[in-house]
Every structure is written in structure tokens, then in C-alpha cells.
Motif scaffolding. Structure first.
Motif, PDB file in Angstrom:
ATOM      1  N   THR A 111       0.858  -1.182   0.000  1.00  0.00           N
ATOM      2  CA  THR A 111       0.000   0.000   0.000  1.00  0.00           C
ATOM      3  C   THR A 111       0.889   1.225   0.000  1.00  0.00           C
ATOM      4  O   THR A 111       1.749   1.386   0.877  1.00  0.00           O
ATOM      5  CB  THR A 111      -0.933   0.027   1.226  1.00  0.00           C
ATOM      6  OG1 THR A 111      -1.761  -1.141   1.197  1.00  0.00           O
ATOM      7  CG2 THR A 111      -1.816   1.270   1.201  1.00  0.00           C
ATOM      8  N   THR A 167       0.963   5.299   0.083  1.00  0.00           N
ATOM      9  CA  THR A 167       0.107   6.395   0.530  1.00  0.00           C
ATOM     10  C   THR A 167       0.768   7.740   0.229  1.00  0.00           C
ATOM     11  O   THR A 167       1.932   7.961   0.563  1.00  0.00           O
ATOM     12  CB  THR A 167      -0.182   6.276   2.036  1.00  0.00           C
ATOM     13  OG1 THR A 167      -0.791   4.998   2.285  1.00  0.00           O
ATOM     14  CG2 THR A 167      -1.135   7.381   2.484  1.00  0.00           C
ATOM     15  N   GLU A 219      -5.683   9.143  -2.302  1.00  0.00           N
ATOM     16  CA  GLU A 219      -4.808   9.154  -1.133  1.00  0.00           C
ATOM     17  C   GLU A 219      -3.837   7.977  -1.146  1.00  0.00           C
ATOM     18  O   GLU A 219      -2.699   8.080  -0.699  1.00  0.00           O
ATOM     19  CB  GLU A 219      -5.663   9.104   0.136  1.00  0.00           C
ATOM     20  CG  GLU A 219      -4.919   9.395   1.428  1.00  0.00           C
ATOM     21  CD  GLU A 219      -4.670  10.886   1.637  1.00  0.00           C
ATOM     22  OE1 GLU A 219      -3.862  11.220   2.509  1.00  0.00           O
ATOM     23  OE2 GLU A 219      -5.281  11.711   0.926  1.00  0.00           O
ATOM     24  N   SER A 220      -4.305   6.818  -1.677  1.00  0.00           N
ATOM     25  CA  SER A 220      -3.451   5.630  -1.619  1.00  0.00           C
ATOM     26  C   SER A 220      -3.725   4.702  -2.797  1.00  0.00           C
ATOM     27  O   SER A 220      -4.763   4.800  -3.468  1.00  0.00           O
ATOM     28  CB  SER A 220      -3.664   4.868  -0.303  1.00  0.00           C
ATOM     29  OG  SER A 220      -4.981   4.360  -0.231  1.00  0.00           O
ATOM     30  N   CYS A 254       6.095   9.621  -0.752  1.00  0.00           N
ATOM     31  CA  CYS A 254       5.008   8.790  -0.211  1.00  0.00           C
ATOM     32  C   CYS A 254       5.529   7.918   0.925  1.00  0.00           C
ATOM     33  O   CYS A 254       6.742   7.808   1.157  1.00  0.00           O
ATOM     34  CB  CYS A 254       4.423   7.894  -1.303  1.00  0.00           C
ATOM     35  SG  CYS A 254       3.635   8.747  -2.671  1.00  0.00           S
TER      36      CYS A 254
END
Length: 392
Positions: A191, A193, A251-252, A287
Motif C-alpha cells: 500500500t 500512501t 490518497e493511496s 510517499c
């Protein structure tokens, strides 16, 4: 094909079993109907013992031969289907929406049942056969669960053998090889972000899609530039999701994929580089990231002597010319590996005779070739009679 005559006699019966399993697929650890039928048939055939509830829906049948030897071998078949919507249009196509026997486990179960029927009738061997019907091969490691629940303690066997249909090889051809035949497997997740923003004003945010795109590209350098060219490795990203509309930077972003290898040191390298690339590129582009490399199945490694014994039985059933070395291992994964990590044994492939352009395993149009059912059943039966001969 030169199969055992008695098994050839109930080929139509086996075909009916297989097609019934195909119509009623059940995915991992949900094989209640399938395992119930398996247990009922083993009792009907006259197996000495039938054990259920192993790894939730697993079944083990026991057949004792004529003689007093302490020899014992195991045969394994997997029972689970896949979460795939069938598109074959066959009369016996899946009746369960979103579930399908797309890998031929319906055929594997049927072949072992056919062998059980013959072996329980004839008992032309001296020793004990354990018939292992395993749940949840597809991604859920039902084989590992059976081992952890004491499969080999409860059923002490000298060796264990398994087999998988191989649709791309000529029908009735056995393929074998000592050493690694299927790859170790890991599931990859990341993930990334950033900071969401309007798509027309990207300078107000930190774009995780851009960072994730660079990650996907950079991961392809691992096998190309970090793995020894003489060894095998795979990193594939199969899922990339982020954002919900045209003009919004999300956002992600979430990535999912798979890694495959044979040598443990290659697996360690893939894991290290996956973490370094995901977190390093994310940081370089402003990020943050989380990355997980979850090992699921080890490599499936055949023990050399067991492989030759399995090939010898295959040569009896289909002949020398149709018993061939496996040209190269496959990067597919198989949880029979957990059993081979504990016991000597071998895993062979049985050709299904599907030609170029026809659907292969894990495809919504795949269908097992019923013509090879007596071949697989005869191989199991011949292996039992060869490894545990009467009077020896």
C-alpha cells in the motif's frame, strides 16, 4: 491406452462420478458434499477404515492387503474447486454460480476413487494403502493443515505419491522428474500512501499512482538484474487499484501480486528486493508505503528414488514411449509440497490431450478429459502392487 482391465470396466462409472463432482463444485474447506460422497464410496468399496474431519473436510481411507508386512504407502488427491464462473456450456457444467472445477481436481478425486475400488476388491498387495483426499489445495494450504493435524502420525506411511493432470501434454502421457517440479509461492501486497488532490492541480498533493507505477516497473528489474540468470524467479503484479474517478488524485494505491522461485536463496532475494523497491521508491517520491511478502507454499521437490518408482509404474501402464522426463519445472505452486517436506515421495503429471488454442487449467472454459480417468487410476493401483508385492 493399456490400463488395468478391471478399472477399464468401470470407466463409465468413473465418468459419472467426475461429472457429478464437476456439476457441484465446492471451494477450499467447504467440500462438505464432495467429501461426504468420497467417504460413502470408500465405505461402499469395502475400505477397512474411513476417517473424516481431517483438516475440516479431508478424508483418509485405509485398505489393508493380503500379507503381514509392515509396509505402507499413501496416495493423495485434491478435492477443491476454484472461485471461477464456468463458461464451457457443457451439459454437466457447474450448477453453482461463481464456482468451478477449473483445475481438474474433480478428475484427481475420481481417479483415486477408481483406484480405491479396484484395490479394495483385489487386495493384490502386501501392506497398507492410505488414500488421502485433501481439501483446499487452491491458495489455502489444506495439505499443510493435514500435516499439522498429524496426518503422518495417524497414518504412518513410508512414501506418498500424487499426480496432476497436465492438459497440454498428450493424453495418457506421464511426465516425471526428480528434484524441484513446482515452485515456491509468496503473496505480495503493498500500500503506497500519498496526499490526495484535484487532478488539475497535482502540485497540491503527492501522487501515489505515479509512485506505484514506478514500483511496478522497477520490480521487473529484480529477476532481470538481481537473480542469477541460471536460476528461476518470478515477480508478477496482478492487481493495481487506486482512485475512484477521472480528476482526483487518490490518497493511496494498493498493489497485489505473486512471487515464485525454486532455491531458498532466490526466495530470500526476491523478498528483500521487494521490500527495498516498494519502500525506497515510495519514499523517493514523497510517499509512505507498507509491503508484505507472505510465503504460502514451498517448492514441490520430488525424492529421486520415489520418482523412479513412480515412473516405473507409469511405464507399465502406458509404456516406455509415453513415460517421459518433465522437460522443465513449472512455476505453478502446489501444496503437496508440504507432504513431500515430511515424507519421501513424488508428484507426476498426466497428460490431458488438450491441443493448442484449447482452454488450460484455471480457465473458465477448461474441462478435464474423462478419457484419462482409468489411466490415472491404473497408475495408483500399479504403484501399490509394485511397491508392496505379495510374497516378498
Amino acid at each position: 491406452m493399456p490400463v488395468i482391465n478391471r478399472i477399464a470396466e468401470f470407466h463409465p462409472e468413473m465418468t459419472a462420478w467426475r461429472r457429478d463432482f464437476h456439476e457441484n463444485p465446492e471451494i477450499g474447506f467447504e467440500e462438505v458434499r464432495t467429501s461426504g460422497i468420497v467417504a460413502a464410496k470408500l465405505r461402499e468399496f469395502g475400505c477397512d477404515e474411513v476417517h473424516t474431519g481431517i483438516a475440516k473436510t479431508g478424508v483418509v481411507g485405509v485398505i489393508r492387503g493380503n500379507g503381514a508386512s509392515g509396509r505402507a504407502i499413501g496416495f493423495r488427491a485434491d478435492m477443491d474447486a476454484l472461485p471461477i464462473e464456468e463458461q464451457t456450456g457443457l451439459p454437466y457444467a457447474s450448477k453453482v454460480p461463481g464456482k468451478m472445477h477449473a483445475c481438474g481436481h474433480d478428475g484427481h478425486t475420481t481417479m483415486l476413487l477408481g483406484a480405491a475400488k479396484y484395490l479394495a476388491e483385489t487386495r493384490n498387495f502386501d501392506g497398507t494403502i492410505y488414500l488421502v483426499f485433501q481439501p483446499a489445495e487452491e491458495n489455502l494450504a489444506g495439505g499443510e493443515v493435514m500435516v499439522k493435524e498429524g496426518l503422518f502420525d495417524r497414518f504412518p506411511m513410508d512414501r506418498i505419491f500424487g499426480m496432476h493432470n497436465w492438459p497440454g501434454a498428450p493424453a495418457g502421457t506421464f511426465l516425471h522428474a526428480p528434484g524441484p517440479v513446482m515452485a515456491a509461492v509468496a503473496n505480495l501486497e503493498a500500500t503506497i500512501t500519498g496526499t490526495g488532490a484535484h487532478g488539475a492541480m497535482p502540485h497540491n498533493g503527492v501522487d501515489p499512482i505515479l509512485a506505484a507505477a514506478h514500483v511496478v516497473t522497477a520490480l521487473q528489474s529484480v529477476v532481470a538484474r538481481n537473480v542469477n540468470p541460471l536460476e528461476a524467479g518470478v515477480i508478477t503484479i496482478g492487481h493495481f487499484t487506486g482512485g475512484h474517478t477521472f480528476n482526483v488524485i487518490p490518497e493511496s494505491v494498493k498493489l497485489q501480486g505473486t512471487a515464485r522461485w525454486f532455491l531458498p536463496e532466490v526466495g530470500d532475494l526476491l523478498e528483500r528486493r521487494f521490500h527495498e523497491i516498494v519502500t525506497g521508491i515510495a519514499a523517493a517520491m514523497g510517499c509512505t508505503a507498507t509491503a508484505s511478502f507472505t510465503r504460502s507454499y514451498p517448492a514441490t521437490v520430488n525424492e529421486a528414488e520415489s520418482t523412479e518408482l513412480a515412473a516405473r509404474a507409469a511405464r507399465v501402464v502406458v509404456g516406455e514411449a509415453r513415460t517421459r522426463p518433465l522437460p522443465q519445472p513449472t512455476m505453478g505452486g502446489e501444496d503437496f509440497a508440504f507432504m513431500l517436506n515430511e515424507k519421501a515421495g513424488a508428484y507426476l503429471f498426466l497428460g490431458g490431450g488438450r491441443g493448442e488454442g484449447e482452454a488450460m487449467v484455471h480457465h473458465p472454459k477448461y474441462d478435464f478429459n474423462d478419457e484419462i480417468l482409468p489411466v490415472g487410476a491404473s497408475w495408483f493401483a500399479t504403484l501399490a502392487e509394485q511397491l508392496m508385492p505379495r510374497g516378498q
